[in-house]
Design an enzyme around this catalytic site. Structure first.
Site, PDB file in Angstrom:
ATOM      1  NE  ARG A 171      74.094  41.510  31.154  1.00 26.59           N
ATOM      2  CZ  ARG A 171      75.123  40.687  31.222  1.00 26.59           C
ATOM      3  NH1 ARG A 171      74.953  39.384  31.339  1.00 26.59           N
ATOM      4  NH2 ARG A 171      76.366  41.157  31.208  1.00 26.59           N
ATOM      5  CB  CYS A 191      77.796  33.915  32.957  1.00 27.08           C
ATOM      6  SG  CYS A 191      77.147  33.248  31.427  1.00 27.08           S
TER       7      CYS A 191
HETATM    8  P1  HMG Z   1      69.146  28.653  20.002  1.00 26.55           P
HETATM    9  O1  HMG Z   1      68.305  27.655  20.715  1.00 26.55           O
HETATM   10  O2  HMG Z   1      70.346  28.188  19.274  1.00 26.55           O
HETATM   11  O3  HMG Z   1      68.288  29.597  19.043  1.00 26.55           O
HETATM   12  O4  HMG Z   1      69.577  29.753  21.066  1.00 26.55           O
HETATM   13  P2  HMG Z   1      67.192  29.337  17.990  1.00 26.55           P
HETATM   14  O5  HMG Z   1      67.295  30.449  17.027  1.00 26.55           O
HETATM   15  O6  HMG Z   1      67.256  27.914  17.495  1.00 26.55           O
HETATM   16  O7  HMG Z   1      65.819  29.517  18.814  1.00 26.55           O
HETATM   17  C1  HMG Z   1      65.373  28.609  19.796  1.00 26.55           C
HETATM   18  C2  HMG Z   1      64.123  29.181  20.473  1.00 26.55           C
HETATM   19  O8  HMG Z   1      64.455  30.397  21.170  1.00 26.55           O
HETATM   20  C3  HMG Z   1      63.036  29.551  19.499  1.00 26.55           C
HETATM   21  O9  HMG Z   1      61.808  29.400  20.200  1.00 26.55           O
HETATM   22  C4  HMG Z   1      63.282  31.005  19.249  1.00 26.55           C
HETATM   23  O10 HMG Z   1      62.130  31.699  18.842  1.00 26.55           O
HETATM   24  C5  HMG Z   1      63.708  31.483  20.613  1.00 26.55           C
HETATM   25  P3  HMG Z   1      60.869  28.118  20.013  1.00 26.55           P
HETATM   26  O11 HMG Z   1      60.594  28.075  18.536  1.00 26.55           O
HETATM   27  O12 HMG Z   1      61.696  26.944  20.483  1.00 26.55           O
HETATM   28  O13 HMG Z   1      59.705  28.418  20.878  1.00 26.55           O
HETATM   29  N1  HMG Z   1      64.588  32.653  20.545  1.00 26.55           N
HETATM   30  C6  HMG Z   1      64.392  33.786  21.231  1.00 26.55           C
HETATM   31  N2  HMG Z   1      63.452  34.170  22.102  1.00 26.55           N
HETATM   32  C7  HMG Z   1      63.555  35.405  22.606  1.00 26.55           C
HETATM   33  N3  HMG Z   1      64.563  36.257  22.321  1.00 26.55           N
HETATM   34  C8  HMG Z   1      65.527  35.900  21.476  1.00 26.55           C
HETATM   35  C9  HMG Z   1      65.467  34.620  20.890  1.00 26.55           C
HETATM   36  N4  HMG Z   1      66.255  33.971  20.033  1.00 26.55           N
HETATM   37  C10 HMG Z   1      65.702  32.771  19.816  1.00 26.55           C
HETATM   38  N5  HMG Z   1      66.529  36.744  21.229  1.00 26.55           N
HETATM   39  C11 HMG Z   1      70.224  31.963  21.709  1.00 26.55           C
HETATM   40  C12 HMG Z   1      70.398  30.826  20.708  1.00 26.55           C
HETATM   41  C13 HMG Z   1      71.324  32.953  21.497  1.00 26.55           C
HETATM   42  C14 HMG Z   1      68.859  32.585  21.504  1.00 26.55           C
HETATM   43  C15 HMG Z   1      70.284  31.346  23.125  1.00 26.55           C
HETATM   44  O14 HMG Z   1      71.454  30.612  23.216  1.00 26.55           O
HETATM   45  C16 HMG Z   1      70.259  32.375  24.207  1.00 26.55           C
HETATM   46  O15 HMG Z   1      69.266  33.081  24.404  1.00 26.55           O
HETATM   47  N6  HMG Z   1      71.353  32.500  24.982  1.00 26.55           N
HETATM   48  C17 HMG Z   1      71.412  33.497  26.015  1.00 26.55           C
HETATM   49  C18 HMG Z   1      72.654  33.339  26.767  1.00 26.55           C
HETATM   50  C19 HMG Z   1      72.756  34.414  27.809  1.00 26.55           C
HETATM   51  O16 HMG Z   1      71.921  35.308  27.931  1.00 26.55           O
HETATM   52  N7  HMG Z   1      73.846  34.320  28.597  1.00 26.55           N
HETATM   53  C20 HMG Z   1      74.096  35.270  29.620  1.00 26.55           C
HETATM   54  C21 HMG Z   1      74.523  36.593  29.092  1.00 26.55           C
HETATM   55  S1  HMG Z   1      76.199  36.626  28.533  1.00 26.55           S
HETATM   56  C22 HMG Z   1      77.118  36.950  29.955  1.00 26.55           C
HETATM   57  O17 HMG Z   1      76.603  36.955  31.055  1.00 26.55           O
HETATM   58  C23 HMG Z   1      78.561  37.284  29.765  1.00 26.55           C
HETATM   59  C24 HMG Z   1      78.860  38.788  29.939  1.00 26.55           C
HETATM   60  O18 HMG Z   1      78.445  39.251  31.207  1.00 26.55           O
HETATM   61  C25 HMG Z   1      80.359  39.041  29.779  1.00 26.55           C
HETATM   62  C26 HMG Z   1      81.157  38.060  30.661  1.00 26.55           C
HETATM   63  O19 HMG Z   1      81.125  38.162  31.884  1.00 26.55           O
HETATM   64  O20 HMG Z   1      81.757  37.188  30.044  1.00 26.55           O
HETATM   65  C27 HMG Z   1      78.143  39.627  28.862  1.00 26.55           C
HETATM   66 MG    MG Z   2      79.559  39.059  33.001  1.00 26.22          MG
END
Ligand code: HMG
Ligand code: MG
Length: 301
Positions: free
Chosen positions: A15, A240
């Site tokens: 992931r 990330c």
């Molecule tokens: P948004 O644009 O604010 O959300 O994104 P929205 O609700 O307005 O939806 C926009 C579009 O995304 C829509 O589609 C939704 O249907 C779709 P459209 O109508 O435009 O075709 N959508 C989704 N599709 C699939 N699965 C979903 C989903 N939600 C909405 N769950 C959102 C908000 C949170 C979805 C977006 O910002 C996002 O997906 N972010 C992901 C960020 C991410 O994955 N970052 C990396 C992981 S975190 C990390 O690595 C840190 C960690 O390792 C710890 C560390 O090291 O710090 C954990």
């Molecule tokens: Mg991380």
């Protein structure tokens, strides 16, 4: 020193590692990586994320990857879930645990999940409730617990606040994450202690990226506090997409080598883990980003 006798590692390579890769990685390769990790003795694996494919295209095959794994009853499989839409997708793939991911820094929360810290908790609350009702465990990641790429140093009070908010909505355990791998050991201990104000030692894990080469030292500092759950990434994969310049998690191989030397049990076969790291690194066309793995590979030759 009250070092733990045993450490539980969650490999987040499939992931956190692969989410940052630009080149497409087929679901079959991700599945094979998970299989090799469990064969090496990993009993917790963070497999994928049910996030927007527009935000993180590499995780668009989350359902396929979850469906393709030959599950072992001894292994717990977790997935990231940012909202109810993600939960609806995740629940069909029957994860053992979901991870809601928030941040101690406001600007990182905005960049990563497009909402404020307060809004993120509001979004997580129904997800956590749904997961708990379905008897799926819930972990919460606290990103930028020590440093933020946009705000600089992050105060431990921010970590304590997010830990409290997560506790209030029913998150069962938390990851204290050094997203950009900039923290040093004392800072790490302060962030962990902040989370420990609301969660027990069994419920707090360390998630350290290794950008500045401090992650093993930070792991050692966490062990000194008695923390015994850690996330790491095979072959040091990762980063990330919303934390530019940050490199991968500390390599699982390096952590296992450290723990073996300290006489701390992990249940992981280091040689087979090195093989798993070589497998994915060969696919990506590079060497494992693990000093221990490279040393062991050189010794084999
Ligand atoms: P948004 O644009 O604010 O959300 O994104 P929205 O609700 O307005 O939806 C926009 C579009 O995304 C829509 O589609 C939704 O249907 C779709 P459209 O109508 O435009 O075709 N959508 C989704 N599709 C699939 N699965 C979903 C989903 N939600 C909405 N769950 C959102 C908000 C949170 C979805 C977006 O910002 C996002 O997906 N972010 C992901 C960020 C991410 O994955 N970052 C990396 C992981 S975190 C990390 O690595 C840190 C960690 O390792 C710890 C560390 O090291 O710090 C954990
Ligand atoms: Mg991380």
């Amino acid at each position: 020193m009250g070092f733990p006798g045993r450490v539980q590692l969650i490999d987040v390579g499939p992931r956190d590692g692969l989410q940052n890769e630009k080149q497409p990685v087929p679901a079959a390769v991700k599945i094979e990586l998970v299989q090799r990790l469990q064969a090496a003795g990993l009993t917790e694996i963070e497999v994928t994320s049910f996030v927007s494919p527009k935000w993180v295209p590499q995780m668009a095959d989350a359902a396929d990857v979850m469906a393709g794994i030959e599950r072992r009853s001894s292994v717990k499989y977790s997935v990231l879930v940012p909202n109810m839409r993600g939960w609806d997708g995740a629940v069909r793939s029957q994860p053992d645990e979901i991870v809601v991911f928030g941040a101690a820094s406001e600007l990182f929360s905005q960049k990563n999940i497009n909402c404020s810290v307060a809004e993120s908790i509001e979004r997580f609350a129904p997800v956590v409730a749904a997961a708990r009702a379905a008897k799926v465990r819930v972990r919460g990641a606290i990103s930028c617990a020590m440093a933020c790429p946009y705000e600089g140093t992050v105060a431990p009070e921010r970590v304590q606040l997010v830990a409290r908010l997560m506790k209030e909505i029913g998150v069962q355990r938390v990851d204290v994450a050094d997203t950009i791998g900039a923290a040093t050991p004392r800072q790490t201990q302060l962030a962990l202690e902040a989370a420990l104000a609301h969660y027990s030692l069994d419920e707090v894990s360390g998630h350290f990226h290794d950008t500045y080469g401090q992650a093993l030292a930070n792991t050692y500092a966490a062990l000194e506090l008695g923390v015994w759950n850690f996330q790491s990434s095979v072959a040091g994969l990762g980063g990330c997409p919303y934390a530019k310049g940050a490199t991968g998690n500390v390599a699982t191989e390096d952590v296992v080598y450290l723990l073996q030397g300290l006489g701390i049990e992990t249940g992981i076969d280091l040689e087979r883990l090195v093989d798993a790291g070589q497998y994915i690194s060969a696919f990506l066309g590079r060497e494992p980003n693990s000093r221990a793995a490279k040393a062991l590979i050189n010794r084999r030759a």
